[in-house]
Write a protein that holds these residues in place. Structure first.
Motif, PDB file in Angstrom:
ATOM      1  N   LEU A  29       0.632  -1.069  -0.127  1.00 37.14           N
ATOM      2  CA  LEU A  29      -0.119   0.103  -0.062  1.00 37.14           C
ATOM      3  C   LEU A  29       0.952   1.303   0.062  1.00 37.14           C
ATOM      4  N   ARG A  30       0.302   2.031  -0.877  1.00 30.98           N
ATOM      5  CA  ARG A  30       1.101   3.307  -0.737  1.00 30.98           C
ATOM      6  C   ARG A  30       0.823   4.339   0.484  1.00 30.98           C
ATOM      7  N   LYS A  31       1.600   4.676   1.243  1.00 35.37           N
ATOM      8  CA  LYS A  31       1.011   5.437   2.484  1.00 35.37           C
ATOM      9  C   LYS A  31       1.339   6.810   2.452  1.00 35.37           C
ATOM     10  N   PRO A  32       0.476   7.729   3.137  1.00 28.30           N
ATOM     11  CA  PRO A  32       0.680   9.051   3.303  1.00 28.30           C
ATOM     12  C   PRO A  32       1.890   9.380   4.037  1.00 28.30           C
ATOM     13  N   ALA A  33       2.494  10.712   3.668  1.00 28.29           N
ATOM     14  CA  ALA A  33       3.740  11.068   4.197  1.00 28.29           C
ATOM     15  C   ALA A  33       3.567  11.383   5.617  1.00 28.29           C
ATOM     16  N   CYS A  34       2.275  11.735   6.022  1.00 26.39           N
ATOM     17  CA  CYS A  34       2.251  11.976   7.690  1.00 26.39           C
ATOM     18  C   CYS A  34       1.629  10.749   8.260  1.00 26.39           C
ATOM     19  N   ALA A  35       2.449  10.452   9.365  1.00 19.90           N
ATOM     20  CA  ALA A  35       2.245   9.178   9.907  1.00 19.90           C
ATOM     21  C   ALA A  35       0.939   9.152  10.451  1.00 19.90           C
ATOM     22  N   GLN A  36       0.307  10.358  11.293  1.00 22.79           N
ATOM     23  CA  GLN A  36      -1.035  10.247  11.725  1.00 22.79           C
ATOM     24  C   GLN A  36      -2.153  10.190  10.479  1.00 22.79           C
ATOM     25  N   HIS A  37      -1.770   9.975   9.359  1.00 24.02           N
ATOM     26  CA  HIS A  37      -2.943   9.831   8.100  1.00 24.02           C
ATOM     27  C   HIS A  37      -2.911   8.597   7.794  1.00 24.02           C
ATOM     28  N   ARG A  38      -1.912   7.555   8.319  1.00 24.02           N
ATOM     29  CA  ARG A  38      -1.811   6.426   7.795  1.00 24.02           C
ATOM     30  C   ARG A  38      -2.788   5.455   8.157  1.00 24.02           C
ATOM     31  N   PRO A  39      -3.554   4.468   7.355  1.00 24.94           N
ATOM     32  CA  PRO A  39      -4.592   3.711   7.605  1.00 24.94           C
ATOM     33  C   PRO A  39      -4.394   3.068   9.051  1.00 24.94           C
ATOM     34  N   ASN A  40      -5.458   3.137   9.877  1.00 29.39           N
ATOM     35  CA  ASN A  40      -5.499   2.312  11.139  1.00 29.39           C
ATOM     36  C   ASN A  40      -5.510   0.869  10.911  1.00 29.39           C
ATOM     37  N   ARG A  41      -4.406   0.138  11.580  1.00 23.86           N
ATOM     38  CA  ARG A  41      -4.287  -1.327  11.398  1.00 23.86           C
ATOM     39  C   ARG A  41      -5.767  -2.029  11.720  1.00 23.86           C
TER      40      ARG A  41
END
Length: 421
Positions: free
Chosen positions: A395-407
């Motif tokens: 998966l391509r993840k957002p640059a900002c860690a807090q915006h990455r999908p919740n596991r």
């Protein structure tokens, strides 16, 4: 009644020379002989369109009248033959350039009567073609899209027509036009409100603000309520206008008015996500739900740079200059709102439309290693083989860690949507 014709190149030239002379001598009568002269005019290929001499109270009244004439004559597509609008301008010259009590006419710039400028952003200045094309483009403006643009007297182009009409990104947004009418249109008297041309918070400033928003704000899809909620605080003086001032559902979104100071899409995503976190669950009114939906989509597209988190595609369409981008990618909820999912970026993925559909139907999911898993039907049904290319893709993840999908949200989707599909 008179059958509509066109002015030939020589007829348009003669009309232009008359306008030049009229500026020096405002009492010259219009050269109406050009309308039927076989050298300077010709039949209109659109068919037998009949018009009559008359006056018009507003730009809207003319647009509705001439559209009715075209439709009655069998023209259902936009009527835009070369030379026709010049002919109509001369035919209705008393309406578009009326004489004063002293018998003096002031024709204004040639572009009000002649379609001499090939730039589409300037052709709307024609006093007759402009209102007609607006009426056609927005199907009459049933939701208020044209209330401000068509409220002027026919001989007046107006500040609204100039500043809205020449910003293609704003003109491509029904929500932006409705919001402009709510803010700057007079709810009872019609026409613009006093002071609407104010440089600080008037229509010019409104257009500049919207035109400069980052591309993740797809103005064409935003509601008027969302656009009003986005405006910086100094626009609040206009919010006492009828319905807008009485709308309590806009009050919780005051924090959105900091958007104008944000430099890029990532900053927009952070700000909107903070607001969405504070707002909790969706509101109960349809208008509040639309604002939240607009905020969620904008935040997710900003976080993922408007690219699909699985395919990496970021198809964008720009029609003409200054329209802003229209992205094919969509904001997907990992846990659907109907199942208790929240409108926050970490419960969202930017997915192109086909993959979004497959994700919602459990044909693919994201595992604990943030890789794509595929359902059995992807292999067993030849129609679905296109999805095979994504098996195991990270998966391509957002640059900002807090915006990455919740596991946990991804696990919920894999168990409750994909495994149960």
């Amino acid at each position: 009644m008179q059958t509509v014709r066109i002015l030939t190149a020589s007829g348009i030239g003669e009309f232009g020379r008359y306008l030049a002379r009229l500026r020096r001598n405002g009492s010259l009568p219009p050269p109406v002989a050009l309308l039927t002269d076989a050298v300077h005019s010709a039949p209109c290929v659109l068919g037998n369109i009949a018009v009559e001499p008359r006056s018009f109270a507003s730009r809207r009244e003319f647009a509705e009248y001439i559209d009715g004439r075209f439709v009655e004559g069998g023209v259902t597509a936009d009527a835009d033959e070369d030379g026709m609008w010049e002919w109509l301008s001369l035919y209705y010259f008393d309406a578009v350039c009326p004489a004063s009590r002293a018998g003096v006419r002031k024709p204004g710039a040639d572009g009000r009567h002649l379609l001499e400028n090939p730039d589409a952003r300037r052709r709307h200045r024609h006093l007759l073609r402009g209102p007609y094309m607006l009426l056609r483009r927005y199907s009459g403006g049933p939701n208020g899209e044209l209330d401000l643009l068509l409220s002027y007297a026919l001989p007046v182009h107006g500040i609204a027509a100039t500043h809205l009409g020449e910003r293609m990104r704003v003109m491509a947004s029904p929500g932006a036009l409705i919001a402009a009418s709510r803010l700057y249109g007079h709810p009872k008297a019609g026409g613009p409100r006093r002071g609407y041309s104010n440089d600080e918070n008037g229509l010019r400033a409104y257009c500049r603000f919207l035109n400069n928003l980052p591309d993740c704000f797809e103005l064409s899809s935003l509601s008027a309520d969302t656009i009003i909620a986005l405006l910086p605080e100094h626009f609040s003086a206009w919010l006492n206008n009828g319905e807008v001032g009485q709308e309590p559902s806009l009050q919780p979104f005051d924090g959105m008015r900091k958007i104008g100071a944000l430099p890029d899409s990532q900053s927009v995503a952070r700000h909107l996500n903070d607001l969405l976190e504070k707002l909790g669950t969706r509101g109960t009114t349809e208008r509040r739900m639309k604002i939240r939906s607009d905020m969620f989509r904008t935040a997710v597209l900003g976080a993922y740079d408007s690219r699909c988190a699985i395919s990496g595609l970021g198809i964008a369409h720009t029609q003409g200059m200054e329209t802003g981008c229209h992205f094919e990618v969509e904001a997907a909820h990992i846990i659907p709102v109907s199942r208790g999912g929240r409108d926050v970026v970490y419960n969202g993925l930017a997915l192109n439309r086909t993959i979004h559909w497959a994700f919602d139907h459990g044909m693919l999911w994201i595992d604990d290693d943030l890789r794509v898993g595929l359902a059995e039907e992807v292999d067993t049904n030849p129609r679905n083989h296109w999805l095979r290319q994504f098996r195991g893709r990270r998966l391509r993840k957002p640059a900002c860690a807090q915006h990455r999908p919740n596991r946990e949200a991804l696990r919920w989707h894999a168990l409750n949507v994909a495994r149960s599909a």
